[in-house]
Design a protein around this motif. Structure first.
Motif, PDB file in Angstrom:
ATOM      1  N   ASP A  15       0.816  -1.219   0.000  1.00  7.72           N
ATOM      2  CA  ASP A  15       0.000   0.000   0.000  1.00  7.72           C
ATOM      3  C   ASP A  15       0.846   1.262   0.000  1.00  7.72           C
ATOM      4  O   ASP A  15       0.594   2.197  -0.764  1.00  7.72           O
ATOM      5  N   SER A  16       1.855   1.302   0.879  1.00  4.90           N
ATOM      6  CA  SER A  16       2.678   2.514   0.933  1.00  4.90           C
ATOM      7  C   SER A  16       3.542   2.659  -0.319  1.00  4.90           C
ATOM      8  O   SER A  16       3.759   3.777  -0.798  1.00  4.90           O
ATOM      9  N   LEU A  17       4.008   1.552  -0.869  1.00  3.09           N
ATOM     10  CA  LEU A  17       4.779   1.634  -2.115  1.00  3.09           C
ATOM     11  C   LEU A  17       3.883   2.048  -3.280  1.00  3.09           C
ATOM     12  O   LEU A  17       4.294   2.856  -4.125  1.00  3.09           O
ATOM     13  N   ASP A 136     -10.781   0.605  -0.131  1.00  5.55           N
ATOM     14  CA  ASP A 136     -11.638  -0.356   0.562  1.00  5.55           C
ATOM     15  C   ASP A 136     -11.257  -0.524   2.037  1.00  5.55           C
ATOM     16  O   ASP A 136     -11.506  -1.566   2.637  1.00  5.55           O
ATOM     17  N   GLU A 137     -10.666   0.521   2.616  1.00  7.21           N
ATOM     18  CA  GLU A 137     -10.371   0.546   4.059  1.00  7.21           C
ATOM     19  C   GLU A 137     -11.033   1.784   4.675  1.00  7.21           C
ATOM     20  O   GLU A 137     -10.357   2.688   5.162  1.00  7.21           O
ATOM     21  N   SER A 151      -4.671  10.255   1.268  1.00 10.61           N
ATOM     22  CA  SER A 151      -4.549   8.922   0.684  1.00 10.61           C
ATOM     23  C   SER A 151      -4.600   9.036  -0.834  1.00 10.61           C
ATOM     24  O   SER A 151      -5.658   9.337  -1.402  1.00 10.61           O
ATOM     25  N   LEU A 152      -3.469   8.790  -1.473  1.00 10.95           N
ATOM     26  CA  LEU A 152      -3.458   8.782  -2.937  1.00 10.95           C
ATOM     27  C   LEU A 152      -4.149   7.535  -3.471  1.00 10.95           C
ATOM     28  O   LEU A 152      -4.688   7.545  -4.588  1.00 10.95           O
ATOM     29  N   ASN A 157      -8.688   5.792  -6.611  1.00 10.14           N
ATOM     30  CA  ASN A 157      -9.655   4.690  -6.589  1.00 10.14           C
ATOM     31  C   ASN A 157      -8.988   3.317  -6.537  1.00 10.14           C
ATOM     32  O   ASN A 157      -9.449   2.362  -7.164  1.00 10.14           O
ATOM     33  N   PHE A 158      -7.916   3.189  -5.749  1.00 12.64           N
ATOM     34  CA  PHE A 158      -7.184   1.931  -5.634  1.00 12.64           C
ATOM     35  C   PHE A 158      -7.646   1.148  -4.410  1.00 12.64           C
ATOM     36  O   PHE A 158      -7.682   1.671  -3.287  1.00 12.64           O
ATOM     37  N   THR A 159      -7.984  -0.118  -4.629  1.00  8.07           N
ATOM     38  CA  THR A 159      -8.236  -1.047  -3.533  1.00  8.07           C
ATOM     39  C   THR A 159      -6.910  -1.680  -3.119  1.00  8.07           C
ATOM     40  O   THR A 159      -5.866  -1.480  -3.781  1.00  8.07           O
ATOM     41  N   GLU A 160      -6.933  -2.466  -2.043  1.00 16.05           N
ATOM     42  CA  GLU A 160      -5.722  -3.184  -1.640  1.00 16.05           C
ATOM     43  C   GLU A 160      -5.257  -4.137  -2.751  1.00 16.05           C
ATOM     44  O   GLU A 160      -4.064  -4.288  -2.990  1.00 16.05           O
TER      45      GLU A 160
END
Length: 248
Positions: A15-17, A136-137, A151-152, A157-160
């Motif tokens: 996620d952070s990367l 999705d968090e 949150s980028l 619109n990125f899920t895990e």
């Protein structure tokens, strides 16, 4: 008017990367990336060895090639320092502090959160921090500090799952995802059995260090996690190995 400084916190998990990769792909401002490495003792990292190798041999060099500045922080305190410290007051005064308590981890507080907080105090007012929380968090997204944390992953619109695939496509997915779906120190009391089994199978030297800590007398608790001693987990794995040998 000069723009604020933009930083990203990074554990080098997916996620952070992914947040950093999104910043570079979309031209989002990014001045530096902060990574805090928790240490087991003065020379041994708290990162699972495969993840530490990925961080220093793959991820950091690749990010630096992209022009990303990496700030590496470490606390003066280590896991062993906290484990072997003595209680200074109360009914358990003089006892060895022992294993961190699940949900109130002194290692997270003293070895990770505090160095990051100290560093943040050196940053200019108005600094904005990218946090790797996915779309999705929702509960985690609600924790973001308005105007200071972004949150980028949510913005784009990125899920895990998307974050994992994004990192994998970029060749920047940590090998720890081959045996776990979470990051964490190899001595984390929240580690799941597959993670501990990996440590037992592939890093017997680190496993032996935990057993040695278990053997220290006069501890405030004998439990590694909420229900088990580390030696109990060791006995389970030895039994599994014995059963497998007999079956073969």
């Amino acid at each position: 008017m000069e723009r604020p400084k933009f930083i990203a916190s990074c554990s080098f998990g997916k996620d952070s990367l992914a947040a950093i990769l999104l910043a570079k792909e979309h031209g989002e401002p990014l001045d530096e990336v902060i990574y805090c490495e928790v240490m087991f003792d003065r020379s041994i990292s708290g990162e699972v060895p495969e993840h530490r190798d990925f961080i220093y041999e793959t991820a950091i060099p690749r990010l630096e090639e992209m022009g990303v500045r990496i700030i590496i922080l470490r606390s003066k305190k280590t896991y062993v320092d906290l484990f072997t410290g003595r209680v200074t007051r109360g009914p358990k005064k003089g006892m060895v502090r022992s294993f961190p308590v699940c949900g109130r981890c002194a290692v997270q507080r003293d070895c990770k959160a505090q160095p990051i907080q100290r560093y943040r105090k050196t940053l200019p007012p108005g600094t904005i921090q990218y946090i790797g929380y996915a779309r999705d968090e929702p509960e985690r997204l609600l924790r973001l500090e308005d105007g200071r944390q972004v949150s980028l992953l949510a913005k784009y619109n990125f899920t895990e799952k998307d974050a994992r695939e994004f990192c994998q496509k970029a060749g920047l997915l940590s090998p720890v995802y081959d045996f776990t779906n979470r990051g964490g120190c190899w001595f984390c009391p929240n580690a799941k059995m597959p993670e501990l089994r990996h440590l037992y199978d592939h890093h017997p030297d680190l496993w032996a260090r935990m057993l040695a800590l278990q053997a220290i007398p006069g501890k405030t608790t004998e439990k590694f996690n909420r229900t088990q001693k580390f030696s109990d987990i060791d006995a389970i794995f030895r039994q599994e190995d014995g059963d497998s040998a007999q079956a073969a």
